[in-house]
Design a protein around this motif. Structure first.
Motif: not given
Length: 68
Positions: A1-2, A10-12, A46-47, A53-55
């Motif tokens: 993480m950064a 957001a994805i992470e 990630l998948d 996220l798409k939803a």
């Protein structure tokens, strides 16, 4: 993480939540202290994170009807 969590994608974040759920004894896992495992396994989620996220970003009927 950064180092700067505000700049973490957001994805992470989503993938890390899923990894934490899988690893932590507070959820579905068996580890009392799961941060090191989460740091290792979050990319495997990630998948799933992309699907979530798409939803969340999918427009609802009201948004789609704008302009009709």
């Amino acid at each position: 993480m950064a180092d700067d969590t505000a700049n973490t994608p957001a994805i992470e974040w989503i993938a890390r939540v899923l990894a934490g759920r899988a690893a932590s004894a507070n959820a579905d896992g068996d580890q009392v202290l799961a941060p090191a495992t989460v740091n290792q396994i979050w990319p495997r989620h990630l998948d799933e994170a992309i699907s979530i996220l798409k939803a969340l970003l999918k427009p609802d009927a009201a948004v789609v009807s704008v302009g009709d």
